[in-house]
Design a protein around this motif. Structure first.
Motif, PDB file in Angstrom:
ATOM      1  N   UNK A   1       0.832  -1.209   0.000  1.00  0.00           N
ATOM      2  CA  UNK A   1       0.000   0.000   0.000  1.00  0.00           C
ATOM      3  C   UNK A   1       0.861   1.251   0.000  1.00  0.00           C
ATOM      4  N   UNK A   2       1.927   1.230   0.786  1.00  0.00           N
ATOM      5  CA  UNK A   2       2.843   2.371   0.842  1.00  0.00           C
ATOM      6  C   UNK A   2       3.477   2.615  -0.529  1.00  0.00           C
ATOM      7  N   UNK A   3       3.959   1.547  -1.165  1.00  0.00           N
ATOM      8  CA  UNK A   3       4.595   1.689  -2.481  1.00  0.00           C
ATOM      9  C   UNK A   3       3.595   2.208  -3.510  1.00  0.00           C
ATOM     10  N   UNK A   4       2.365   1.692  -3.462  1.00  0.00           N
ATOM     11  CA  UNK A   4       1.351   2.136  -4.424  1.00  0.00           C
ATOM     12  C   UNK A   4       1.058   3.621  -4.252  1.00  0.00           C
ATOM     13  N   UNK A   5       0.910   4.085  -3.029  1.00  0.00           N
ATOM     14  CA  UNK A   5       0.595   5.494  -2.775  1.00  0.00           C
ATOM     15  C   UNK A   5       1.716   6.409  -3.255  1.00  0.00           C
ATOM     16  N   UNK A   6       2.960   6.015  -2.975  1.00  0.00           N
ATOM     17  CA  UNK A   6       4.096   6.861  -3.352  1.00  0.00           C
ATOM     18  C   UNK A   6       4.260   6.910  -4.864  1.00  0.00           C
ATOM     19  N   UNK A   7       4.180   5.754  -5.523  1.00  0.00           N
ATOM     20  CA  UNK A   7       4.354   5.709  -6.974  1.00  0.00           C
ATOM     21  C   UNK A   7       3.198   6.414  -7.679  1.00  0.00           C
ATOM     22  N   UNK A   8       1.992   6.199  -7.170  1.00  0.00           N
ATOM     23  CA  UNK A   8       0.841   6.840  -7.809  1.00  0.00           C
ATOM     24  C   UNK A   8       0.881   8.360  -7.657  1.00  0.00           C
ATOM     25  N   UNK A   9       1.494   8.847  -6.597  1.00  0.00           N
ATOM     26  CA  UNK A   9       1.589  10.297  -6.405  1.00  0.00           C
ATOM     27  C   UNK A   9       2.334  10.942  -7.564  1.00  0.00           C
TER      28      UNK A   9
ATOM     29  N   UNK B   1       4.113  -0.982 -12.946  1.00  0.00           N
ATOM     30  CA  UNK B   1       5.507  -0.638 -12.651  1.00  0.00           C
ATOM     31  C   UNK B   1       5.848  -0.759 -11.171  1.00  0.00           C
ATOM     32  N   UNK B   2       4.854  -0.993 -10.319  1.00  0.00           N
ATOM     33  CA  UNK B   2       5.124  -1.047  -8.876  1.00  0.00           C
ATOM     34  C   UNK B   2       6.158  -2.106  -8.496  1.00  0.00           C
ATOM     35  N   UNK B   3       6.086  -3.350  -9.007  1.00  0.00           N
ATOM     36  CA  UNK B   3       7.112  -4.329  -8.612  1.00  0.00           C
ATOM     37  C   UNK B   3       8.534  -3.925  -9.016  1.00  0.00           C
ATOM     38  N   UNK B   4       8.663  -3.161 -10.107  1.00  0.00           N
ATOM     39  CA  UNK B   4       9.988  -2.752 -10.576  1.00  0.00           C
ATOM     40  C   UNK B   4      10.535  -1.607  -9.730  1.00  0.00           C
ATOM     41  N   UNK B   5       9.654  -0.699  -9.325  1.00  0.00           N
ATOM     42  CA  UNK B   5      10.099   0.508  -8.638  1.00  0.00           C
ATOM     43  C   UNK B   5      10.164   0.358  -7.120  1.00  0.00           C
ATOM     44  N   UNK B   6       9.591  -0.679  -6.567  1.00  0.00           N
ATOM     45  CA  UNK B   6       9.579  -0.828  -5.110  1.00  0.00           C
ATOM     46  C   UNK B   6      10.968  -0.824  -4.484  1.00  0.00           C
TER      47      UNK B   6
END
Length: 256
Positions: free
Chosen positions: A14-22, A55-60
């Protein structure tokens, strides 16, 4: 123990999704083609969500640890959103060159008073500028340069590391450079019309000087529009190809 690990995993996702989506979501609100006024906000939102999930798994691994408090999380999201605004603004300035070129062309061919709604800028613009804006957006998607726009947003994580201090000086320098480059591109695209316009007005001025009783500018106005539109039909292909190459080179520069 297993329940604790599951909670940590869900919290990290959830944290990664929120940051990347921002960053991704903010950029997609401004990117040319994606962020235009005629594109539904729901479509932009769904597209930004889909790309974030992909892209979330790549950028985490590039993301900083989860902040300890709400203040740290808020600051991180604001930073990421600011980077997204910067990326969208820089790419949006490339399409602003089309409106600049259209304005200069309209002034030279006698259509400076013909206005219509320009969807790329969400405001009134010259007829030629709006037409070139439509062509520019279509060419972005036909030539797959929209993929470079997405890659530029995703590739920005290697340049602007999440959680690091924002390079405000570099942001200001890059924005200033892009504003000047946007105007220079527009002037270069309108160069044939500027040259023809100068010669045409010089010839009409000499005719008016030799025949003061002849209202040259009022009589030849129709010929000026016809000549300008004929020249526009001849050079529009080369002009838009020049713009596409400039957009491609600029996006490749953002990707490093």
């Amino acid at each position: 123990m297993e329940l604790l690990s599951l909670n940590e995993a869900l919290t990290g996702q959830i944290y990664a999704f929120m940051v990347i989506f921002s960053r991704v979501g903010t950029a997609f609100m401004l990117l040319p083609g994606f962020g235009d006024a005629y594109v539904s906000s729901r479509i932009r939102l769904l597209l930004a969500l889909a790309i974030t999930v992909v892209v979330q798994p790549i950028l985490m691994p590039m993301l900083p640890p989860v902040p300890a408090g709400a203040l740290g999380m808020t600051v991180l999201i604001v930073k990421e959103s600011f980077i997204g605004v910067f990326l969208g603004t820089v790419t949006r300035l490339l399409t602003a060159a089309l409106d600049t070129a259209g304005t200069l062309i309209s002034m030279q061919i006698g259509l400076s008073n013909a206005f219509m709604f320009n969807p790329a800028l969400a405001s009134q613009g010259t007829l030629v500028g709006a037409y070139m804006g439509y062509i520019g957006v279509v060419l972005l998607f036909v030539t797959d340069l929209d993929h470079l726009l997405i890659l530029a947003v995703v590739g920005s994580y290697e340049v602007f590391v999440p959680g690091a201090a924002l390079p405000m000086g570099d942001f200001a320098e890059m924005t200033t450079k892009m504003v000047g480059q946007s105007f220079a591109i527009g002037a270069q695209m309108a160069a044939p019309f500027l040259a023809v316009g100068i010669m045409f007005n010089l010839a009409v001025g000499l005719l008016q000087k030799m025949m003061p009783q002849f209202q040259a500018f009022a009589v030849i106005m129709g010929g000026q529009v016809a000549l300008g539109l004929a020249l526009f039909a001849i050079v529009i292909s080369a002009t838009m190809l020049f713009w596409l190459r400039t957009v491609q080179d600029t996006l490749m520069g953002l990707l490093g």
